[in-house]
Motif scaffolding. Structure first.
Motif, PDB file in Angstrom:
ATOM      1  N   VAL A 175     -12.015   3.850 -26.231  1.00 27.00           N
ATOM      2  CA  VAL A 175     -11.823   3.332 -24.879  1.00 27.00           C
ATOM      3  C   VAL A 175     -10.373   3.577 -24.481  1.00 27.00           C
ATOM      4  O   VAL A 175      -9.480   3.591 -25.320  1.00 27.00           O
ATOM      5  CB  VAL A 175     -12.182   1.820 -24.798  1.00 27.00           C
ATOM      6  CG1 VAL A 175     -11.253   0.993 -25.663  1.00 27.00           C
ATOM      7  CG2 VAL A 175     -12.169   1.323 -23.369  1.00 27.00           C
ATOM      8  N   MET A 176     -10.169   3.817 -23.200  1.00 31.71           N
ATOM      9  CA  MET A 176      -8.815   3.983 -22.684  1.00 31.71           C
ATOM     10  C   MET A 176      -8.685   3.131 -21.440  1.00 31.71           C
ATOM     11  O   MET A 176      -9.607   3.061 -20.622  1.00 31.71           O
ATOM     12  CB  MET A 176      -8.533   5.450 -22.370  1.00 31.71           C
ATOM     13  CG  MET A 176      -7.112   5.707 -21.953  1.00 31.71           C
ATOM     14  SD  MET A 176      -6.773   7.479 -21.916  1.00 31.71           S
ATOM     15  CE  MET A 176      -5.177   7.441 -21.139  1.00 31.71           C
ATOM     16  N   TYR A 177      -7.537   2.473 -21.323  1.00 32.13           N
ATOM     17  CA  TYR A 177      -7.283   1.597 -20.185  1.00 32.13           C
ATOM     18  C   TYR A 177      -6.391   2.284 -19.163  1.00 32.13           C
ATOM     19  O   TYR A 177      -5.515   3.076 -19.519  1.00 32.13           O
ATOM     20  CB  TYR A 177      -6.630   0.299 -20.657  1.00 32.13           C
ATOM     21  CG  TYR A 177      -7.567  -0.539 -21.483  1.00 32.13           C
ATOM     22  CD1 TYR A 177      -8.448  -1.422 -20.882  1.00 32.13           C
ATOM     23  CD2 TYR A 177      -7.589  -0.429 -22.866  1.00 32.13           C
ATOM     24  CE1 TYR A 177      -9.327  -2.176 -21.633  1.00 32.13           C
ATOM     25  CE2 TYR A 177      -8.464  -1.183 -23.629  1.00 32.13           C
ATOM     26  CZ  TYR A 177      -9.328  -2.061 -23.002  1.00 32.13           C
ATOM     27  OH  TYR A 177     -10.197  -2.797 -23.760  1.00 32.13           O
ATOM     28  N   PHE A 178      -6.633   1.949 -17.907  1.00 29.01           N
ATOM     29  CA  PHE A 178      -5.890   2.525 -16.794  1.00 29.01           C
ATOM     30  C   PHE A 178      -5.444   1.420 -15.847  1.00 29.01           C
ATOM     31  O   PHE A 178      -6.152   0.427 -15.653  1.00 29.01           O
ATOM     32  CB  PHE A 178      -6.779   3.506 -16.015  1.00 29.01           C
ATOM     33  CG  PHE A 178      -7.212   4.687 -16.823  1.00 29.01           C
ATOM     34  CD1 PHE A 178      -6.499   5.868 -16.782  1.00 29.01           C
ATOM     35  CD2 PHE A 178      -8.321   4.611 -17.647  1.00 29.01           C
ATOM     36  CE1 PHE A 178      -6.893   6.960 -17.545  1.00 29.01           C
ATOM     37  CE2 PHE A 178      -8.723   5.694 -18.411  1.00 29.01           C
ATOM     38  CZ  PHE A 178      -8.003   6.873 -18.358  1.00 29.01           C
ATOM     39  N   LEU A 179      -4.298   1.634 -15.253  1.00 29.21           N
ATOM     40  CA  LEU A 179      -3.780   0.742 -14.221  1.00 29.21           C
ATOM     41  C   LEU A 179      -3.991   1.476 -12.899  1.00 29.21           C
ATOM     42  O   LEU A 179      -3.461   2.575 -12.714  1.00 29.21           O
ATOM     43  CB  LEU A 179      -2.288   0.505 -14.473  1.00 29.21           C
ATOM     44  CG  LEU A 179      -1.568  -0.359 -13.467  1.00 29.21           C
ATOM     45  CD1 LEU A 179      -1.960  -1.818 -13.661  1.00 29.21           C
ATOM     46  CD2 LEU A 179      -0.064  -0.201 -13.641  1.00 29.21           C
ATOM     47  N   LEU A 180      -4.796   0.894 -12.014  1.00 32.04           N
ATOM     48  CA  LEU A 180      -5.048   1.501 -10.716  1.00 32.04           C
ATOM     49  C   LEU A 180      -4.374   0.670  -9.644  1.00 32.04           C
ATOM     50  O   LEU A 180      -4.578  -0.548  -9.577  1.00 32.04           O
ATOM     51  CB  LEU A 180      -6.546   1.598 -10.422  1.00 32.04           C
ATOM     52  CG  LEU A 180      -7.247   2.857 -10.962  1.00 32.04           C
ATOM     53  CD1 LEU A 180      -7.282   2.887 -12.465  1.00 32.04           C
ATOM     54  CD2 LEU A 180      -8.619   2.983 -10.365  1.00 32.04           C
ATOM     55  N   ALA A 181      -3.561   1.328  -8.835  1.00 34.49           N
ATOM     56  CA  ALA A 181      -2.856   0.669  -7.735  1.00 34.49           C
ATOM     57  C   ALA A 181      -3.457   1.160  -6.422  1.00 34.49           C
ATOM     58  O   ALA A 181      -3.516   2.369  -6.166  1.00 34.49           O
ATOM     59  CB  ALA A 181      -1.367   0.977  -7.796  1.00 34.49           C
ATOM     60  N   PHE A 182      -3.906   0.221  -5.617  1.00 34.32           N
ATOM     61  CA  PHE A 182      -4.543   0.529  -4.336  1.00 34.32           C
ATOM     62  C   PHE A 182      -3.556   0.259  -3.209  1.00 34.32           C
ATOM     63  O   PHE A 182      -2.941  -0.815  -3.166  1.00 34.32           O
ATOM     64  CB  PHE A 182      -5.794  -0.342  -4.148  1.00 34.32           C
ATOM     65  CG  PHE A 182      -6.856  -0.064  -5.161  1.00 34.32           C
ATOM     66  CD1 PHE A 182      -7.860   0.853  -4.902  1.00 34.32           C
ATOM     67  CD2 PHE A 182      -6.850  -0.706  -6.399  1.00 34.32           C
ATOM     68  CE1 PHE A 182      -8.834   1.119  -5.844  1.00 34.32           C
ATOM     69  CE2 PHE A 182      -7.828  -0.445  -7.341  1.00 34.32           C
ATOM     70  CZ  PHE A 182      -8.822   0.474  -7.066  1.00 34.32           C
ATOM     71  N   THR A 183      -3.396   1.231  -2.299  1.00 38.40           N
ATOM     72  CA  THR A 183      -2.486   1.055  -1.170  1.00 38.40           C
ATOM     73  C   THR A 183      -3.132   1.535   0.126  1.00 38.40           C
ATOM     74  O   THR A 183      -4.217   2.114   0.106  1.00 38.40           O
ATOM     75  CB  THR A 183      -1.154   1.806  -1.398  1.00 38.40           C
ATOM     76  OG1 THR A 183      -1.434   3.172  -1.678  1.00 38.40           O
ATOM     77  CG2 THR A 183      -0.360   1.212  -2.563  1.00 38.40           C
ATOM     78  N   ASP A 184      -2.430   1.299   1.196  1.00 34.94           N
ATOM     79  CA  ASP A 184      -2.868   1.691   2.543  1.00 34.94           C
ATOM     80  C   ASP A 184      -4.211   1.057   2.910  1.00 34.94           C
ATOM     81  O   ASP A 184      -5.054   1.688   3.552  1.00 34.94           O
ATOM     82  CB  ASP A 184      -2.949   3.224   2.676  1.00 34.94           C
ATOM     83  CG  ASP A 184      -1.613   3.898   2.420  1.00 34.94           C
ATOM     84  OD1 ASP A 184      -0.573   3.259   2.673  1.00 34.94           O
ATOM     85  OD2 ASP A 184      -1.601   5.058   1.970  1.00 34.94           O
ATOM     86  N   GLY A 185      -4.425  -0.192   2.473  1.00 37.30           N
ATOM     87  CA  GLY A 185      -5.625  -0.931   2.837  1.00 37.30           C
ATOM     88  C   GLY A 185      -6.828  -0.691   1.955  1.00 37.30           C
ATOM     89  O   GLY A 185      -7.884  -1.291   2.155  1.00 37.30           O
ATOM     90  N   LEU A 186      -6.713   0.183   0.974  1.00 31.55           N
ATOM     91  CA  LEU A 186      -7.836   0.465   0.077  1.00 31.55           C
ATOM     92  C   LEU A 186      -7.986  -0.659  -0.941  1.00 31.55           C
ATOM     93  O   LEU A 186      -7.002  -1.244  -1.385  1.00 31.55           O
ATOM     94  CB  LEU A 186      -7.573   1.793  -0.647  1.00 31.55           C
ATOM     95  CG  LEU A 186      -8.760   2.432  -1.352  1.00 31.55           C
ATOM     96  CD1 LEU A 186      -9.824   2.845  -0.345  1.00 31.55           C
ATOM     97  CD2 LEU A 186      -8.302   3.648  -2.135  1.00 31.55           C
ATOM     98  N   GLU A 187      -9.229  -0.967  -1.313  1.00 30.02           N
ATOM     99  CA  GLU A 187      -9.514  -2.031  -2.274  1.00 30.02           C
ATOM    100  C   GLU A 187     -10.449  -1.499  -3.367  1.00 30.02           C
ATOM    101  O   GLU A 187     -11.138  -0.499  -3.167  1.00 30.02           O
ATOM    102  CB  GLU A 187     -10.161  -3.211  -1.555  1.00 30.02           C
ATOM    103  CG  GLU A 187      -9.236  -3.852  -0.544  1.00 30.02           C
ATOM    104  CD  GLU A 187      -9.844  -5.069   0.127  1.00 30.02           C
ATOM    105  OE1 GLU A 187     -10.849  -5.598  -0.384  1.00 30.02           O
ATOM    106  OE2 GLU A 187      -9.306  -5.475   1.155  1.00 30.02           O
ATOM    107  N   PRO A 188     -10.488  -2.182  -4.521  1.00 25.19           N
ATOM    108  CA  PRO A 188     -11.315  -1.702  -5.636  1.00 25.19           C
ATOM    109  C   PRO A 188     -12.779  -1.448  -5.282  1.00 25.19           C
ATOM    110  O   PRO A 188     -13.367  -0.489  -5.787  1.00 25.19           O
ATOM    111  CB  PRO A 188     -11.194  -2.825  -6.669  1.00 25.19           C
ATOM    112  CG  PRO A 188      -9.861  -3.421  -6.392  1.00 25.19           C
ATOM    113  CD  PRO A 188      -9.703  -3.360  -4.897  1.00 25.19           C
ATOM    114  N   ALA A 189     -13.363  -2.262  -4.442  1.00 24.36           N
ATOM    115  CA  ALA A 189     -14.776  -2.097  -4.100  1.00 24.36           C
ATOM    116  C   ALA A 189     -15.031  -0.787  -3.337  1.00 24.36           C
ATOM    117  O   ALA A 189     -16.175  -0.342  -3.240  1.00 24.36           O
ATOM    118  CB  ALA A 189     -15.255  -3.284  -3.267  1.00 24.36           C
ATOM    119  N   GLN A 190     -13.979  -0.168  -2.835  1.00 30.77           N
ATOM    120  CA  GLN A 190     -14.126   1.050  -2.040  1.00 30.77           C
ATOM    121  C   GLN A 190     -13.896   2.322  -2.860  1.00 30.77           C
ATOM    122  O   GLN A 190     -13.808   3.407  -2.315  1.00 30.77           O
ATOM    123  CB  GLN A 190     -13.153   1.000  -0.858  1.00 30.77           C
ATOM    124  CG  GLN A 190     -13.455  -0.168   0.050  1.00 30.77           C
ATOM    125  CD  GLN A 190     -12.307  -0.514   0.967  1.00 30.77           C
ATOM    126  OE1 GLN A 190     -11.136  -0.359   0.622  1.00 30.77           O
ATOM    127  NE2 GLN A 190     -12.644  -0.998   2.141  1.00 30.77           N
TER     128      GLN A 190
END
Length: 159
Positions: A135-150
């Motif tokens: 398994v590998m872990y990632f840090l995801l940063a959402f900007t400009d109004g984007l959210e994880p559900a999208q």
């Protein structure tokens, strides 16, 4: 894209529990008025932890990314060299891998764009790490109004 023979599509899975734990760490430090460890990476509100479970680890060759964004915005995908344990070892800045994958969708566009060279190098690094990890872990940063559900995203490999 991964429907062809010999191709493996490994999706990014939002790790709600780990994201929540990391947010609790941040809140705990704030409540106690304590500084984080030197070099510790604390999650910002727009950052979430994702994981990729490697169903196959050996002889993987990176082919590409399948990143779909439901709306305009940007997501930055940063790999980590972190192995989380039950005691939840804290994420340190030195464990964040480079380069990062930056994917964005402009208003009115249908396709997601990225910096091809960095995305390619990042994908090849993931394929190398897959040989020693399940398994590998990632840090995801959402900007400009984007959210994880999208976001719907995965890494495509040739097996």
């Amino acid at each position: 894209m991964a429907a062809e023979a010999g191709m493996l599509e490994m999706p990014f899975v939002h790790d709600d529990q780990l994201t929540r734990r990391m947010r609790l760490r941040f809140q705990s430090l704030q409540q106690k008025n304590v500084r984080p460890q030197d070099g510790e990476k604390l999650l910002r509100p727009n950052e979430h932890i994702y994981r990729v479970d490697f169903t196959r680890q050996h002889s993987l060759r990176f082919l590409g990314w399948d990143i779909q964004l439901e709306r305009p915005g940007k997501v930055t995908v940063t790999g980590t060299s972190q192995h989380w344990t039950p005691d939840l070892t804290h994420l340190m800045n030195r464990q964040l891998l480079e380069p990062v994958g930056i994917f964005w969708k402009k208003p009115g566009a249908k396709e997601v764009e990225c910096n091809e060279a960095d995305a390619q190098e990042f994908g090849e690094r993931i394929a190398e790490l897959a040989q020693i990890r399940k398994v590998m872990y990632f840090l995801l940063a959402f900007t400009d109004g984007l959210e994880p559900a999208q976001l719907k995203g995965s890494v495509i490999f040739k097996a």
